[in-house]
Design a protein around this motif. Sequence first.
Motif, PDB file in Angstrom:
ATOM      1  N   VAL A  82       0.871  -1.165   0.000  1.00  0.00           N
ATOM      2  CA  VAL A  82       0.000   0.000   0.000  1.00  0.00           C
ATOM      3  C   VAL A  82       0.913   1.220   0.000  1.00  0.00           C
ATOM      4  O   VAL A  82       1.838   1.319   0.798  1.00  0.00           O
ATOM      5  N   GLN A  83       0.689   2.118  -0.976  1.00  0.00           N
ATOM      6  CA  GLN A  83       1.471   3.335  -1.075  1.00  0.00           C
ATOM      7  C   GLN A  83       0.913   4.376  -0.101  1.00  0.00           C
ATOM      8  O   GLN A  83      -0.231   4.295   0.323  1.00  0.00           O
ATOM      9  N   LYS A  84       1.728   5.376   0.239  1.00  0.00           N
ATOM     10  CA  LYS A  84       1.336   6.402   1.198  1.00  0.00           C
ATOM     11  C   LYS A  84       0.007   7.059   0.807  1.00  0.00           C
ATOM     12  O   LYS A  84      -0.879   7.202   1.636  1.00  0.00           O
ATOM     13  N   GLN A  85      -0.131   7.426  -0.457  1.00  0.00           N
ATOM     14  CA  GLN A  85      -1.347   8.128  -0.893  1.00  0.00           C
ATOM     15  C   GLN A  85      -2.568   7.210  -0.940  1.00  0.00           C
ATOM     16  O   GLN A  85      -3.690   7.678  -1.029  1.00  0.00           O
ATOM     17  N   ASP A  86      -2.359   5.889  -0.868  1.00  0.00           N
ATOM     18  CA  ASP A  86      -3.466   4.936  -0.926  1.00  0.00           C
ATOM     19  C   ASP A  86      -3.825   4.357   0.441  1.00  0.00           C
ATOM     20  O   ASP A  86      -4.659   3.451   0.528  1.00  0.00           O
ATOM     21  N   GLN A  87      -3.225   4.861   1.515  1.00  0.00           N
ATOM     22  CA  GLN A  87      -3.470   4.283   2.831  1.00  0.00           C
ATOM     23  C   GLN A  87      -4.928   4.392   3.259  1.00  0.00           C
ATOM     24  O   GLN A  87      -5.477   3.470   3.839  1.00  0.00           O
ATOM     25  N   ARG A  88      -5.580   5.506   2.957  1.00  0.00           N
ATOM     26  CA  ARG A  88      -6.986   5.665   3.345  1.00  0.00           C
ATOM     27  C   ARG A  88      -7.891   4.694   2.591  1.00  0.00           C
ATOM     28  O   ARG A  88      -8.784   4.090   3.164  1.00  0.00           O
ATOM     29  N   SER A  89      -7.670   4.546   1.289  1.00  0.00           N
ATOM     30  CA  SER A  89      -8.527   3.669   0.486  1.00  0.00           C
ATOM     31  C   SER A  89      -8.133   2.199   0.636  1.00  0.00           C
ATOM     32  O   SER A  89      -8.942   1.311   0.405  1.00  0.00           O
ATOM     33  N   GLY A  90      -6.877   1.940   0.986  1.00  0.00           N
ATOM     34  CA  GLY A  90      -6.412   0.564   1.119  1.00  0.00           C
ATOM     35  C   GLY A  90      -6.080  -0.096  -0.205  1.00  0.00           C
ATOM     36  O   GLY A  90      -5.919  -1.308  -0.275  1.00  0.00           O
ATOM     37  N   LYS A  91      -5.953   0.709  -1.268  1.00  0.00           N
ATOM     38  CA  LYS A  91      -5.636   0.170  -2.600  1.00  0.00           C
ATOM     39  C   LYS A  91      -4.247  -0.466  -2.586  1.00  0.00           C
ATOM     40  O   LYS A  91      -3.281   0.151  -2.161  1.00  0.00           O
ATOM     41  N   LEU A  92      -4.175  -1.708  -3.061  1.00  0.00           N
ATOM     42  CA  LEU A  92      -2.910  -2.436  -3.070  1.00  0.00           C
ATOM     43  C   LEU A  92      -2.277  -2.425  -4.449  1.00  0.00           C
ATOM     44  O   LEU A  92      -2.965  -2.413  -5.466  1.00  0.00           O
TER      45      LEU A  92
END
Length: 65
Positions: free
Chosen positions: A18-28
């Motif tokens: 999980v990238q920093k900008q995707d932490q809220r969405s949880g996109k892997l």
Amino acid sequence: MNGQQRKDVVPGRKVQVVQKQDQRSGKLTAGVVKDILTNSPSHPHGIKVRLVDGTVGRVKEIITE
């Protein structure tokens, strides 16, 4: 396997991060480990790695085939 133990994460292994900008969405994001950036033996949010394509993120899952 989750990616919280440094000993489980080795260069060349396929992982989901999980990238920093995707932490809220949880996109892997899937990729192959190039470098391990976390020095401690474990981390509760996952070991930070750089993938072969340059993506930096924390390991959420180690892909075993």
